[in-house]
Enzyme design. Structure first.
Site, mmCIF file in Angstrom:
data_model
loop_
_atom_site.group_PDB
_atom_site.id
_atom_site.type_symbol
_atom_site.label_atom_id
_atom_site.label_comp_id
_atom_site.label_asym_id
_atom_site.label_seq_id
_atom_site.Cartn_x
_atom_site.Cartn_y
_atom_site.Cartn_z
ATOM 1 N N ARG A 67 32.987 37.339 22.694
ATOM 2 C CA ARG A 67 32.462 37.084 24.032
ATOM 3 C C ARG A 67 32.726 35.670 24.532
ATOM 4 O O ARG A 67 32.524 34.703 23.806
ATOM 5 C CB ARG A 67 30.950 37.339 24.055
ATOM 6 N N GLY B 37 35.563 41.851 30.893
ATOM 7 C CA GLY B 37 35.859 41.691 32.308
ATOM 8 C C GLY B 37 34.616 41.370 33.104
ATOM 9 O O GLY B 37 33.641 40.840 32.579
ATOM 10 N N CYS C 25 35.685 38.891 27.673
ATOM 11 C CA CYS C 25 35.811 38.803 26.218
ATOM 12 C C CYS C 25 37.044 39.570 25.785
ATOM 13 O O CYS C 25 37.904 39.914 26.578
ATOM 14 C CB CYS C 25 34.562 39.357 25.533
ATOM 15 N N GLY D 295 45.562 33.668 43.300
ATOM 16 C CA GLY D 295 46.097 34.438 44.425
ATOM 17 C C GLY D 295 47.084 35.520 44.025
ATOM 18 O O GLY D 295 47.791 36.058 44.882
#
Length: 641
Positions: free
Chosen positions: A49, A75, A2, A364
């Site tokens: 959120r 996170g 969020c 990556g």
């Protein structure tokens, strides 16, 4: 995932809900699924959120049983299941299945030390009502950004700077002290930002307010001790195991998940390990560009297809000829700050494409920094060989190198550009040589360009080198990258461009345990005999074919240098015209004109320098002149007609 934001008032007055709402309105893209706020006297914390884990029960702010602790967290905590079991053993009871509730109870159990138990990417704000204390923090590597504004009346924070600009009495002003550093590096390094009065909280940092006193401290740093007693075979086994575990951990999700796939070593490794731990085909996403020779250099679709076939992924491709003129204002608004890295365009386009199917993506990003994947890491290798040549040969080489043409969007001219850079830096100290590779514009060039060069301007690279404890040159470079370019360029643009389309992007190669492992590996094994990423490639030998492991590297960007000579040339000339430069009042136009002329004639590759100037002017029209991105885009389009 969020966006979080909040406010603490030093005058003791109650935070007004409308202020938090105004901040949240600026970051709806980060969290279109839900919003919430908690206010207790002088402190208010809030969030937008994007629901990823515990879709029904993960509403924030979240509190403990007696409502004495309140949390908003942006996170993901990848080891939340293990931590939840540990905390249950200590007597804590959980009312949701979300990872954020683990953060709340971990603080209750372990105090500020709880951050050492978290494996994840995060920024958070925690209100401890018992102590009337606000604690905010950021993850170790800086995957998630966090901006702070502090004056005599208040301290405010937000995941994006634009949320802070929504507060009463706050206006966007350029921090001229950051200007030289921005032009030198192509981004504003923490703790600075391009906004006067707004700073970034550095990675691995906590900030607490208690009794109206503000305290800030670093809770983690990159290890500097190299383990030289471990054999190469053992390192290969350790790296392989941690790579796979990092990817496995970061696949946790209650919504559809996919992966970016360029066909390079890093993204291919992520996809390969994902395939091992998934019962369903992995969804992969790749991007290519339409056009001529320059565009073809950035087309990695054949390699992506090869990897997709190898692992049986559900593969999706998009080939684009982007309307960059229209895109740039919109993307720079989302970025908050200008950057001279064309990867922000590519990242946005492929994120927008992937968001049609998935809500979480793995990338990556970070493998080149950890394991020595950039050509710039070969500077010492080639300097040593250069100095073995007879003196007259070196002298001739320097003379010839000064006259070589440069253009990164032509195979031959790009090789000459790299050779020119290596020869020019061969006699430098290792730290200065590395600076020469990283810089967008040399500091003396920047000084000659600025109307007010100023004294005592920040030198983030110099500061990072001063803090780098390792005497191993490659790991010293990694330490500098981890303090500067990685969080403030690559990770910042990855976060802002993926969240612009409400897509959560995870970076398993920057798992902090993998980072700590990589930091302890001797440089002689990371880059061996001039082979970049030697140890990582050996650890992947049974996962990826040799032609993927050892193919020529190409960055995840755009052919911007070619576009600046073609499609974007009219826009560049207008944005950096004598009249425009004079109106902004920051630069000497003659210096900019010389840079443009050298780039056009291939005397020097000015892509990054010109992009830094162009993006700064577009950003200034949006934020400093307070214009809508769409209005600025229409103006730029008029330059091409």
């Amino acid at each position: 995932m969020c966006g979080i934001h909040g406010l603490y008032r030093f005058d003791g007055q109650r935070v007004e809900p409308a202020m938090l709402s105004a901040m949240g309105d600026q970051t709806v893209h980060r969290g279109p699924d839900d919003e919430g706020q908690h206010i207790e006297g002088p402190c208010g914390i809030a969030m937008r959120r994007l629901s990823i884990i515990d879709l029904a029960g993960g509403h924030q702010p979240i509190s403990n049983a007696d409502d004495s602790l309140w949390l908003v967290c942006n996170g993901e905590i990848y080891n939340f299941r293990e931590l939840r079991e540990e905390l249950r053993g200590l007597g804590f009871r959980f009312k949701t299945g979300s990872d954020s509730e683990v953060v709340l109870h971990a603080y209750d159990a372990f105090g500020d030390e709880f951050v050492h138990r978290l494996n994840g990417m995060f920024d958070f704000a925690l209100w401890d009502g018992r102590r009337k204390r606000l604690l905010i923090g950021r993850d170790r590597i800086g995957v998630k950004p966090l901006y702070v504004l502090q004056d005599r009346q208040r301290l405010a924070f937000a995941t994006e700077a634009k949320a802070l600009l929504a507060l009463p009495g706050v206006s966007a002003e350029l921090d001229r002290a950051q200007l030289a550093s921005y032009l030198h590096l192509g981004y504003a390094a923490a703790p600075g930002s391009m906004f006067k009065g707004i700073r970034k909280l550095p990675p691995a940092t906590l900030l607490a307010i208690e009794n109206n006193q503000v305290r800030e401290w670093r809770y983690w740093r990159l290890p500097s001790v190299i383990e030289r007693s471990v054999s190469e075979a053992e390192w290969i086994a350790r790296v392989k195991a941690r790579l796979e575990e990092s990817v496995r951990m970061q696949m946790v999700s209650d919504v559809p998940i996919g992966a970016f796939l360029s066909g390079g070593v890093d993204s291919s490794a992520v996809v390969g390990f994902m395939a091992r731990h998934s019962e369903q085909p992995i969804r992969t996403y790749a991007i290519g560009f339409e056009g001529g020779v320059a565009e073809s250099l950035y087309n990695e679709l054949p390699y992506a297809r090869q990897v997709s076939k190898l692992f049986g992924t559900e593969h999706h491709e998009i080939v684009v000829k982007p309307d960059v003129v229209s895109l740039l204002p919109k993307l720079l608004w989302h970025m908050d700050e200008p950057v001279a890295d064309t990867a922000f365009i590519t990242t946005y386009l492929v994120s927008e494409f992937a968001r049609r199917d998935v809500k979480v993506i793995l990338s990556g990003v970070g493998g080149d920094e950890l394991f020595g994947g950039y050509r710039r890491y070969l500077g010492g290798h080639y300097a040593e060989r250069f100095h073995r040549l007879p003196g007259f040969v070196r002298s001739v080489a320097r003379t010839v190198a000064n006259r070589l043409p440069s253009d990164r969007h032509s195979g031959l001219l790009n090789t000459l550009r790299l050779a020119k850079g290596f020869i020019a830096s061969a006699d430098m100290h290792a730290d200065d040589r590395y600076r020469s590779y990283l810089q967008v514009l040399a500091r003396d060039v920047v000084s000659g360009m600025l109307l007010e060069p100023g004294a005592g301007t920040p030198d983030p690279l110099g500061d990072a080198f001063a803090r780098a404890g390792s005497n191993d040159d490659l790991n010293r470079m990694f330490a500098v990258d981890a303090e500067t370019q990685l969080p403030d360029d690559l990770l910042l643009l990855t976060d802002k461009m993926s969240m612009a389309v409400s897509l959560e992007c995870r970076v398993p190669l920057l798992d902090h345990e993998l980072v700590e492992l990589a930091a302890s590996i001797p440089a002689s094994l990371k880059v061996k005999g001039g082979r970049l990423k030697h140890l990582m490639k050996e650890s992947l030998a049974d996962l990826l074919p040799a032609d993927i492991l050892d193919r020529k590297k190409r960055g995840f960007g755009t052919p911007m240098g070619a576009w600046l000579k073609r499609d974007l040339a009219p826009v560049l000339r207008q944005l950096l015209s004598r009249e425009s430069v004079a109106r902004r009042g920051l630069f000497r136009h003659d210096a900019i004109a010389a840079l443009m002329a050298d780039h056009e004639a291939n005397r020097a590759d000015g892509t990054d320098g010109l992009l830094s100037l162009m993006n700064l002017e577009i950003w200034s029209r949006i934020y400093l002149d307070r214009r809508e991105p769409g209005d600025v885009a229409a103006e730029l389009k008029s330059y091409t007609q």
